[in-house]
Write a protein that holds these residues in place. Structure first.
Motif, PDB file in Angstrom:
ATOM      1  N   VAL A 200       0.723  -1.199   0.183  1.00 24.43           N
ATOM      2  CA  VAL A 200      -0.007  -0.014  -0.066  1.00 24.43           C
ATOM      3  C   VAL A 200       0.740   1.342  -0.075  1.00 24.43           C
ATOM      4  N   GLY A 201       2.016   1.163   0.578  1.00 22.69           N
ATOM      5  CA  GLY A 201       3.007   2.505   0.498  1.00 22.69           C
ATOM      6  C   GLY A 201       3.378   2.708  -0.841  1.00 22.69           C
ATOM      7  N   LEU A 202       3.703   1.366  -1.490  1.00 20.92           N
ATOM      8  CA  LEU A 202       4.160   1.723  -3.013  1.00 20.92           C
ATOM      9  C   LEU A 202       2.956   2.256  -3.964  1.00 20.92           C
ATOM     10  N   CYS A 203       1.822   1.747  -3.600  1.00 22.59           N
ATOM     11  CA  CYS A 203       0.679   2.405  -4.549  1.00 22.59           C
ATOM     12  C   CYS A 203       0.478   3.754  -4.260  1.00 22.59           C
ATOM     13  N   SER A 204       0.720   4.120  -2.864  1.00 20.44           N
ATOM     14  CA  SER A 204       0.556   5.358  -2.354  1.00 20.44           C
ATOM     15  C   SER A 204       1.417   6.361  -3.214  1.00 20.44           C
ATOM     16  N   TRP A 205       2.652   5.919  -3.114  1.00 26.38           N
ATOM     17  CA  TRP A 205       3.834   6.836  -4.057  1.00 26.38           C
ATOM     18  C   TRP A 205       3.300   6.667  -5.530  1.00 26.38           C
ATOM     19  N   LYS A 236       8.388  11.846  -0.946  1.00 24.63           N
ATOM     20  CA  LYS A 236       8.309  12.036   0.603  1.00 24.63           C
ATOM     21  C   LYS A 236       7.545  11.033   1.208  1.00 24.63           C
ATOM     22  N   ALA A 237       6.521  10.891   0.803  1.00 26.01           N
ATOM     23  CA  ALA A 237       5.391   9.954   1.453  1.00 26.01           C
ATOM     24  C   ALA A 237       6.066   8.482   1.518  1.00 26.01           C
ATOM     25  N   PHE A 238       6.845   8.264   0.696  1.00 25.52           N
ATOM     26  CA  PHE A 238       7.439   6.408   0.753  1.00 25.52           C
ATOM     27  C   PHE A 238       8.271   6.493   1.477  1.00 25.52           C
ATOM     28  N   VAL A 239       9.245   7.604   1.453  1.00 27.29           N
ATOM     29  CA  VAL A 239      10.540   7.485   2.350  1.00 27.29           C
ATOM     30  C   VAL A 239      10.158   7.798   3.745  1.00 27.29           C
ATOM     31  N   THR A 240       9.441   8.530   4.078  1.00 33.94           N
ATOM     32  CA  THR A 240       9.097   8.712   5.454  1.00 33.94           C
ATOM     33  C   THR A 240       8.289   7.614   6.084  1.00 33.94           C
ATOM     34  N   THR A 241       7.244   6.949   5.374  1.00 32.54           N
ATOM     35  CA  THR A 241       6.805   5.765   5.925  1.00 32.54           C
ATOM     36  C   THR A 241       7.596   4.456   5.914  1.00 32.54           C
ATOM     37  N   LYS A 242       8.844   4.697   5.020  1.00 37.31           N
ATOM     38  CA  LYS A 242       9.688   3.618   5.090  1.00 37.31           C
ATOM     39  C   LYS A 242      10.459   3.706   6.455  1.00 37.31           C
ATOM     40  N   VAL A 243      10.723   4.939   7.023  1.00 33.32           N
ATOM     41  CA  VAL A 243      11.420   4.915   8.209  1.00 33.32           C
ATOM     42  C   VAL A 243      10.631   4.179   9.276  1.00 33.32           C
ATOM     43  N   GLY A 244       9.216   4.218   9.253  1.00 32.75           N
ATOM     44  CA  GLY A 244       8.549   3.552  10.157  1.00 32.75           C
ATOM     45  C   GLY A 244       8.439   2.262   9.936  1.00 32.75           C
ATOM     46  N   LEU A 299      11.354  -5.566  26.405  1.00 32.80           N
ATOM     47  CA  LEU A 299      10.042  -5.475  25.990  1.00 32.80           C
ATOM     48  C   LEU A 299       9.455  -3.949  25.631  1.00 32.80           C
ATOM     49  N   PRO A 300       9.901  -3.006  26.493  1.00 36.23           N
ATOM     50  CA  PRO A 300       9.337  -1.508  26.144  1.00 36.23           C
ATOM     51  C   PRO A 300       9.937  -0.998  24.704  1.00 36.23           C
ATOM     52  N   ALA A 301      11.397  -1.401  24.585  1.00 41.83           N
ATOM     53  CA  ALA A 301      12.104  -0.661  23.200  1.00 41.83           C
ATOM     54  C   ALA A 301      11.330  -1.655  22.061  1.00 41.83           C
ATOM     55  N   VAL A 302      11.298  -2.822  22.154  1.00 40.45           N
ATOM     56  CA  VAL A 302      10.627  -3.853  21.085  1.00 40.45           C
ATOM     57  C   VAL A 302       9.388  -3.159  20.735  1.00 40.45           C
ATOM     58  N   ALA A 303       8.472  -2.964  21.891  1.00 40.41           N
ATOM     59  CA  ALA A 303       7.310  -2.592  21.686  1.00 40.41           C
ATOM     60  C   ALA A 303       7.078  -1.151  20.938  1.00 40.41           C
ATOM     61  N   ILE A 304       8.226  -0.391  21.297  1.00 41.41           N
ATOM     62  CA  ILE A 304       7.823   1.127  20.943  1.00 41.41           C
ATOM     63  C   ILE A 304       8.417   0.973  19.472  1.00 41.41           C
ATOM     64  N   LEU A 305       9.562   0.226  19.099  1.00 43.37           N
ATOM     65  CA  LEU A 305       9.931   0.052  17.632  1.00 43.37           C
ATOM     66  C   LEU A 305       8.754  -0.215  16.841  1.00 43.37           C
ATOM     67  N   PHE A 306       7.889  -1.355  17.647  1.00 41.61           N
ATOM     68  CA  PHE A 306       6.812  -1.933  16.677  1.00 41.61           C
ATOM     69  C   PHE A 306       5.779  -0.712  16.533  1.00 41.61           C
ATOM     70  N   PHE A 307       5.601   0.094  17.257  1.00 42.30           N
ATOM     71  CA  PHE A 307       4.600   1.110  17.157  1.00 42.30           C
ATOM     72  C   PHE A 307       5.000   2.114  16.065  1.00 42.30           C
ATOM     73  N   GLY A 308       6.359   2.150  15.915  1.00 40.69           N
ATOM     74  CA  GLY A 308       6.906   3.087  14.819  1.00 40.69           C
ATOM     75  C   GLY A 308       6.375   2.955  13.504  1.00 40.69           C
ATOM     76  N   GLY A 309       5.964   1.610  13.221  1.00 36.71           N
ATOM     77  CA  GLY A 309       5.442   1.578  12.013  1.00 36.71           C
ATOM     78  C   GLY A 309       3.914   2.104  11.783  1.00 36.71           C
ATOM     79  N   PRO A 310       3.038   1.767  12.910  1.00 39.91           N
ATOM     80  CA  PRO A 310       1.743   2.624  12.933  1.00 39.91           C
ATOM     81  C   PRO A 310       1.867   3.940  12.910  1.00 39.91           C
ATOM     82  N   VAL A 311       2.808   4.430  13.572  1.00 40.08           N
ATOM     83  CA  VAL A 311       3.034   5.990  13.641  1.00 40.08           C
ATOM     84  C   VAL A 311       3.409   6.423  12.338  1.00 40.08           C
ATOM     85  N   ALA A 312       4.255   5.921  11.518  1.00 39.10           N
ATOM     86  CA  ALA A 312       4.650   6.337  10.132  1.00 39.10           C
ATOM     87  C   ALA A 312       3.303   6.427   9.274  1.00 39.10           C
ATOM     88  N   LYS A 313       2.781   4.963   9.456  1.00 37.25           N
ATOM     89  CA  LYS A 313       1.651   4.745   8.253  1.00 37.25           C
ATOM     90  C   LYS A 313       0.357   5.580   8.594  1.00 37.25           C
TER      91      LYS A 313
END
Lengths: 797, 608
Positions: A200-205, A236-244, A299-313
């Motif tokens: 979906v990120g690709l199609c958005s780009w 910009k959209a693709f690269v920013t979401t890629k960070v997440g 656990l806190p680090a992994v959970a917050i990294l995991f949340f990074g994806g939703p934050v970007a998307k």
């Protein structure tokens, strides 16, 4: 359900996407019609899955034959006798012809890699990566939202994009997007989810940069043409979401390491302790993966990294800078991707993992207080270790959910403040989207940190549905307006109320829903979220959410007033002189918009049915994959000190309260303070908007050019300077630094070494050549010296 | 059975046809350039088709294994290696083994279980190269393996799950590049020299991959080097081609010296030059040594096995490092990569295609074979150091690619950066990491093939590769733009393309080796990869058409090879099992027993 519908619902749109170039060679109109038909087929297939979720069980189109023994009473067990070379082997076989919802439907995809397969208890499956679909209320719900709203937007875009060149590329990306999004929500494991995520990120780009050939002047000075600017926005959209996405993938592989699997069912079962199939047990002490991460302190680090994806998307702070630029694409794209579906993928992921994270402390509590159970599961921890484990797990899980809620609340406030001063109609809607998704994240976060999980979860998903409907409605109506007056800037519109009555009515319905006027869908969903905050006693979050209600009302009606009320702007008058009077949108455009408006009016009243859909006849949603093992009460919301049977009764009473109309009405009635407060805030936000923008009694410039007001306006208009900061640091400084590194390290030092070593060799050999004199006397002298040296060495050694 | 005999000869034929046709094409080229071009393509195509058939037979579940010995002391024949839990080297007695039959139910486990199979063509054996060596560089290992063995060279060709996919990649690319070059280098002077050297180049590379022992490996390594030197020297694009070719030659030779010393040391330590025998000797030595240690250390079998592996690994570390330096030069790892940008800029496009997409893979294969799949657990202590080198290469190559203004330079640095990813997966020495790296080798070969072909098309039709002068070309070459986009996205690891499949396995491998920080940093580097590819695609293809580019017309014949490669990228992305089915059984079998080893190490040393 239509046979194989969980698979067909995403294969059909992808097939349509791939066939679009073929159809376009036949005839362009044929291609358009086929693209819409494929999306329509996906919608039909998605809707056909609803009755199965409602009833709570699925009859499989073909029986599955699995090896092993099944615990479920409705499975047929057989024994297969195989005689090979004189020896007879009896192999136990299970024939599975039906399954309860949730159902994990898998096929082997990459064999021979050491991944624990998603095998239910007692069943044997070969090792490898399995592709599968998860038929479950949340996924079927999201698939329906995507497919149905996607179909309506496809119909709308037939009229909106009429006459555009390159429509093959447009239909390809739209269908591929719908297929990818449905693939994402139906995924039963993290790898498949990530695949859908990136698709979906690709199609958005591709769709944001759709008009990359536009030759008009670019709106920003960095680029020459508007086409280049559009392509830049896509990147910009693709690269920013890629960070997440990077953060999400790191978390996924770490979770894989400690759990041995990617599959949601297995992850949920094995979160606290190793419940699963003992054939595939990786853990040596019986602990599950969340517990394992907790005792390692990760656990806190992994959970917050995991949340990074939703934050970007989902465009939450700090990765929210791409969504306003994404408005450079066609309005139908903004409606589909950046309002109704792709940005909801983050909310979906958090909702999907919520039962997993949330259930672990509860289950640990149950186990600690029931010694017989933890002996049963082969656990070997002492009481002190249990206590430390519980503290570690609880703090990690709480950190995760508080982060979710805080980021949601802050984003809601941040982006609503930016929406107050935006000039373009689509940008206001973009900021509004980010703000409303902040609400959804807030509700999910609160669901995780309180005991009223089901309520918070249902509030968030209900708001997801309501928002998808009314935001798509607003975007499509805005698209109709854009199409009619050929400008994006609201200050160049005005007075369109009488000229486009149907669009105005639909837009007004959407706006009232967004602002939360009683009776519309948005009102019920917002009240659900505010009620969640209050019931969980989270007063700070409640205060932030309440302030945002007022801001939402203000920017919404500012938008309505600037676009439709007041005198016509100069641009509109010039346009009418050239092209004739501004007319209403054609039927192919106003019919989908009206359907969405009708849905907004009606959807709110079906909240109890919505809750029934999720909770199901067996109330197994939040317990998802561990039913029938501990009496089905692993993730119970009942107080843990109650005896088992009483807790069951409590559960069923609670279920009745949540899903019946009488329970709903009494819930609304008892929330009258919150309702009154939000009505008051609505009025508070409505009055300035009416004064300045609808009735045009006041002059907005008097506020925005005063000293204090002007400073605030400038700060908000520049998006709090966050975007500027990112651009300076991550683009300008980074590129300059890398160019410096290339010149000074690569060319001077590393490549220079080649030439330096060549020169050194030449110099050394030049000097050494001098020893080869060619004079006979010197040569003989050296021979004698050499012999003498060798003799000395031999003598001494 | 006849099928299997045929496959063995096909293996020989696939190399022989290339090495024989090389000089023939050179001679014919003096008379007719056209005949030379098409004969070269025919030779490369034949080689590819033969290897395809070998691959089909390699997977045959009904294969009958047959080993026949002719009663001669110096000649041995064997056809297929049998199913078994260990490699069985040449020269076995007469025996026939039938595979288990499949049944109608697909759930019986051992049908899908790992197997390792290979097709071999033994050529000759030179016995007693170093009879009873009087000096042993590593007596510890030798005395525990087979102290009476003679170091002999059994020359032959072997295609097993590890070498076959890469050999198929190289010969397939060879055929497509010959087709591409037949049109691209239509007007080159001395076509005989060009196409003849190209054939010898591909033949040498295939020899490297299909070699059975260390000496043969080194021989073909040098055979591969010389035609490429001639190609860069004679057909380089600028005036500095002599210097650049010499730079390339000297760097590679410098690496080869280190590599040869290391390989020789390893062969002598393990009492054999043959790959498979080395592995058996290593495993035997490890077990025997562990039993010996058990007399002195009371901590149990697992600990002793681990300790013996650690100590043997310490002894093998020095040859391993020397071998690694040799391959590092060829793979262009930081800081030994300085030959790469200039050589890639200098060489014409078909030569760069083979240099980048094929030659660097032979070095990666060498690392896989020597350091990872066979010696892996023994040299596990090098994991973090290798991973750091890989990470620096990946990041450095990525950021260098970001600053380039010329497409070919950017692709050169991109190629270097991806080699960093491949080394990272190997450095992790876990099942997922190695599988991911092997798949990434295939991904990189195909996608670099596509991108350099795209660069060739752009150069040929517009005359420039500078980003400042290009723009908006998607109007004139829509198919090329789409194919280039797909290839770029695959390199960046975007699903549903094959680059994603390989990258997630590499990252999962890094996680399994508990190297979270390094894996995280490598993942962050994928964002850089995506950025420079998207930026390049935007600058070349998107936006309005720049002036001067109105007359661009792309010949269909140059696009055709790219379409085939693009279909492969998409198909392998959706069904990676087509490629992974070859090597996952071997890697799984050889590394999974040591899985527990990593857990033990983790528990002993503690902490994340």
């Amino acid at each position: 359900m239509i046979p194989y519908s969980p698979w067909l619902v995403w294969i059909v749109p992808m097939l349509g996407a791939v066939l679009t170039p073929v159809f376009s060679k036949i005839h362009p109109k044929f291609r358009d019609v086929c693209a819409i038909l494929f999306a329509g087929a996906a919608a039909v297939i998605a809707v056909s899955m609803i009755p199965d979720i409602w009833s709570g069980f699925i009859i499989l189109p073909e029986p599955q034959i699995l090896g092993g023994t099944s615990l479920y009473p409705w499975d047929i067990s057989q024994t297969l006798s195989v005689t090979l070379f004189g020896t007879t082997v009896n192999i136990p076989i299970v024939i599975r012809w039906m399954s309860l919802v949730p159902f994990d439907w898998t096929y082997l995809w990459i064999p021979n890699i050491p991944l624990n397969p998603p095998a239910p208890l007692g069943i044997w499956m070969p090792q490898g990566l399995y592709a599968g679909v998860l038929v479950d209320p949340l996924s079927v719900f999201m698939a329906n939202v995507t497919a149905c709203i996607g179909f309506l937007i496809m119909v709308f875009s037939w009229g909106y994009m009429h006459g555009e060149p390159d429509l093959t590329r447009y239909w390809f990306f739209m269908n591929f997007f719908i297929g990818g999004m449905i693939f994402l929500v139906l995924a039963d494991n993290l790898i498949q989810l990530f695949i859908g995520w990136e698709i979906v990120g690709l199609c958005s780009w591709g769709l944001i940069g759709f008009w990359h050939k536009a030759r008009e002047k670019s709106p920003v000075p960095d680029y020459v043409t508007e086409g280049e600017y559009n392509a830049y926005c896509g990147m910009k959209a693709f690269v920013t979401t890629k960070v997440g996405d990077v953060a999400l993938l790191i978390a996924i592989v770490i979770i894989f390491f400690v759990s041995g699997t990617f599959n949601f069912a297995m992850l949920q079962q094995n979160a606290a302790i190793q419940f699963a199939n003992p054939m595939y047990n990786l853990s040596t002490n019986g602990l599950g993966w969340v517990s394992d991460l907790a005792i390692r302190g990760m656990l806190p680090a992994v959970a917050i990294l995991f949340f990074g994806g939703p934050v970007a998307k989902s465009a939450q702070f700090p990765l929210d800078v791409w969504l306003p630029e994404a408005m450079a694409g066609p309005t139908t794209v903004s409606a589909l991707i950046h309002a109704a579906t792709m940005v909801k993928a983050g909310v979906y992921l958090v909702a999907r993992v919520l039962p997993i994270f949330f259930g672990v402390p509860q289950l640990l509590q149950t186990l600690i207080t029931n010694p017989t159970l933890y002996n049963l599961y082969g656990l070997t921890l002492t009481p002190t270790q249990w206590l430390l484990l519980y503290i570690a797990v609880q703090s990690g899980v709480q950190t995760f959910f508080i982060t979710v809620a805080s980021i949601g609340a802050f984003t809601a406030f941040l982006t609503a403040s930016m929406g107050i001063v935006a000039r373009e109609i689509k940008k206001v809607l973009a900021y509004s989207t980010m703000s409303q998704i902040g609400y959804m994240m807030l509700a999910l976060g609160i669901a995780g940190i309180s005991t009223i999980t089901a309520v918070g979860f249902l509030a968030s998903t209900f708001h997801l549905m309501a928002h998808a409907i009314f935001k798509a409605l607003l975007f499509l109506a805005a698209g109709a307006v854009l199409h009619a007056v050929m400008t994006k800037d609201m200050f160049e519109m005005g007075g369109l109320r009488k000229k486009m009555p149907i669009t105005y009515t639909c837009f007004l319905v959407g706006s009232l829903s967004l602002a939360g006027f009683p009776g519309f869908a948005g009102f019920f969903s917002k009240e659900a979220i505010l009620g969640t905050c209050l019931d969980a006693n989270q007063l700070i979050f409640f205060a932030v959410a309440a302030i945002v209600v007022a801001m939402t009302t203000f920017y919404t009606f500012r938008m309505v007033g600037l676009t439709f009320h007041g005198p016509e702007s100069k641009h509109v008058r010039d346009y009418e002189k050239e092209k004739g009077p501004v007319h209403e949108a054609p039927a192919v455009m106003y019919v989908p918009v009206s359907i969405l408006a009708g849905a907004t009016l009606v959807a709110g009243w079906f909240e109890p049915s919505f809750r029934q859909f999720f909770l199901g006849p067996f109330y197994t949603y939040l317990e998802n994959f561990q039913p029938y093992l501990l009496g089905g009460l692993v993730f119970s919301e009942a107080p843990s000190w109650l005896p088992h049977e009483v807790a069951l009764l409590w559960e069923y009473w609670h279920y009745f309260e949540l899903t019946s109309y009488s329970g709903w009405i009494s819930e609304l009635a008892s929330a009258w303070p919150s309702i009154l407060l939000s009505l008051g805030l609505f009025v508070l936000g409505f009055i300035p908007a009416w004064y300045y923008y609808i009735s045009r009694r006041g002059i907005p410039e008097s506020v925005t050019s005063s000293r204090v007001g002007g400073a605030i306006w400038k700060f908000l208009y520049n998006r709090w300077y966050i975007d500027r900061l990112y651009h300076i640091v991550f683009v300008n400084w980074f590129l300059a630094g890398v160019a410096w590194l290339y010149k000074n390290l690569e060319v001077k030092v590393l490549d220079g070494f080649n030439y330096v070593s060549a020169k050194v060799t030449i110099v050394v050999s030049d000097k050494f050549r001098k020893t080869q004199t060619g004079v006979a006397f010197i040569n003989v002298l050296m021979i004698i010296v050499g012999i003498a040296l060798l003799a000395a060495i031999f003598a001494l050694w | 059975m006849l099928n299997n005999m045929l496959a063995s000869y096909e293996l020989l034929a696939s190399i022989a046809v290339l090495l024989v046709m090389g000089p023939i094409v050179y001679l014919i080229g003096k008379k007719s350039g056209r005949a030379a071009r098409w004969l070269a393509f025919l030779a490369a195509g034949t080689s590819m088709v033969l290897l395809v058939h070998v691959g089909i037979i390699l997977l045959d579940p009904y294969a009958v294994t047959l080993t026949i010995t002719l009663n001669s002391s110096t000649w041995t024949y064997s056809f297929i290696y049998a199913y078994g839990s260990q490699y069985i080297p040449y020269a076995l007695q007469f025996n026939v083994q039938l595979y288990p039959f499949t049944t109608t139910l697909n759930t019986i486990p051992w049908v899908y279980s790992s197997f390792d199979r290979s097709i071999a063509y033994p050529m000759f054996t030179v016995y007693e190269v170093i009879p009873n060596p009087t000096f042993k560089l590593a007596s510890v290992i030798s005395q525990f393996s087979n102290p009476l063995a003679n170091l002999s060279i059994d020359a032959g060709l072997i295609a097993d799950g590890l070498s076959y996919p890469i050999a198929m990649l190289i010969s397939g690319l060879g055929a497509l590049v010959m087709f591409y070059a037949a049109f691209y280098m239509k007007d080159v002077e001395s076509p005989g020299s060009f196409f003849g050297n190209m054939l010898l180049f591909v033949g040498g590379m295939l020899g490297v991959l299909l070699a059975t022992n260390v000496i043969e490996f080194f021989l073909f390594w040098e055979v591969m080097l010389i035609p490429s030197y001639i190609l860069v020297n004679q057909f380089g694009l600028t005036e500095k081609r002599g210097i650049t070719a010499l730079k390339y030659f000297l760097w590679t030779t410098f690496g080869s010296v280190f590599m040869f010393i290391g390989l020789f040391m390893m062969g002598v330590s393990l009492n054999s030059f043959n790959f498979q025998q080395m592995y058996i000797n290593l495993a035997t030595a490890q077990t025997t040594y562990a039993t010996y240690l058990a007399g002195y250390i009371p901590y149990g079998t697992t600990f002793n096995l681990w300790l013996s592996l650690f100590l043997i690994g310490a002894i093998l570390a020095i040859p391993a490092i020397l071998i690694f330096i040799g391959f590092a030069v060829k793979m262009a790892l930081f800081p030994l990569h300085t030959w790469l940008p200039d050589t890639y800029m200098e060489a014409p496009i078909p030569v760069v295609l083979l240099l980048s997409a094929a030659m660097t893979k032979t070095a990666a294969y060498g690392i896989a074979r020597f350091l990872v799949v066979y010696m892996g657990p023994s040299v596990q202590m090098l994991t973090v150091s290798l991973a750091i080198v890989a990470l620096i290469t990946a990041v450095y190559g990525g950021i260098m690619a970001l600053t380039q203004k010329n497409l070919k330079m950017m692709l050169a640095y991109s190629s270097m950066s991806q080699m960093g990813y491949i080394l990272f997966g190997f450095a992790m020495i876990t099942v997922f990491g190695v599988n991911g790296s092997l798949l990434h080798i295939i991904n990189h070969g195909i996608c670099m093939g596509i991108w350099f072909m795209v660069a060739g098309i752009i150069l040929k039709t517009t005359g420039t590769l500078d980003f400042d002068k290009l723009g908006g070309l998607s109007e004139k070459m829509p198919a090329t733009a789409a194919i280039a986009t797909i290839a770029g996205l695959s390199v960046a690891g975007v699903p549903p393309l094959v680059g994603f499949q390989s990258e997630w396995m590499i990252f999962a491998g890094g996680s399994m080796a508990t190297q979270y920080l390094l894996t995280g940093l490598l993942l962050a580097a994928t964002a850089i990869t995506l950025s420079y590819y998207l930026w390049a695609i935007r600058r070349i293809f998107f936006g309005p058409l720049k002036e001067g580019l109105e007359k661009v017309q792309v010949p269909r014949s140059l696009v055709a090879p790219m379409v085939i490669l693009m279909i492969l990228v998409v198909v392998l992305g959706i069904a990676p099992a087509i490629a992974t089915q070859y090597f996952t059984p071997i890697v799984n079998q050889l590394l999974t027993p040591w899985y527990g080893y990593q857990q033990i190490l983790y528990l002993l040393l503690g902490g994340p």
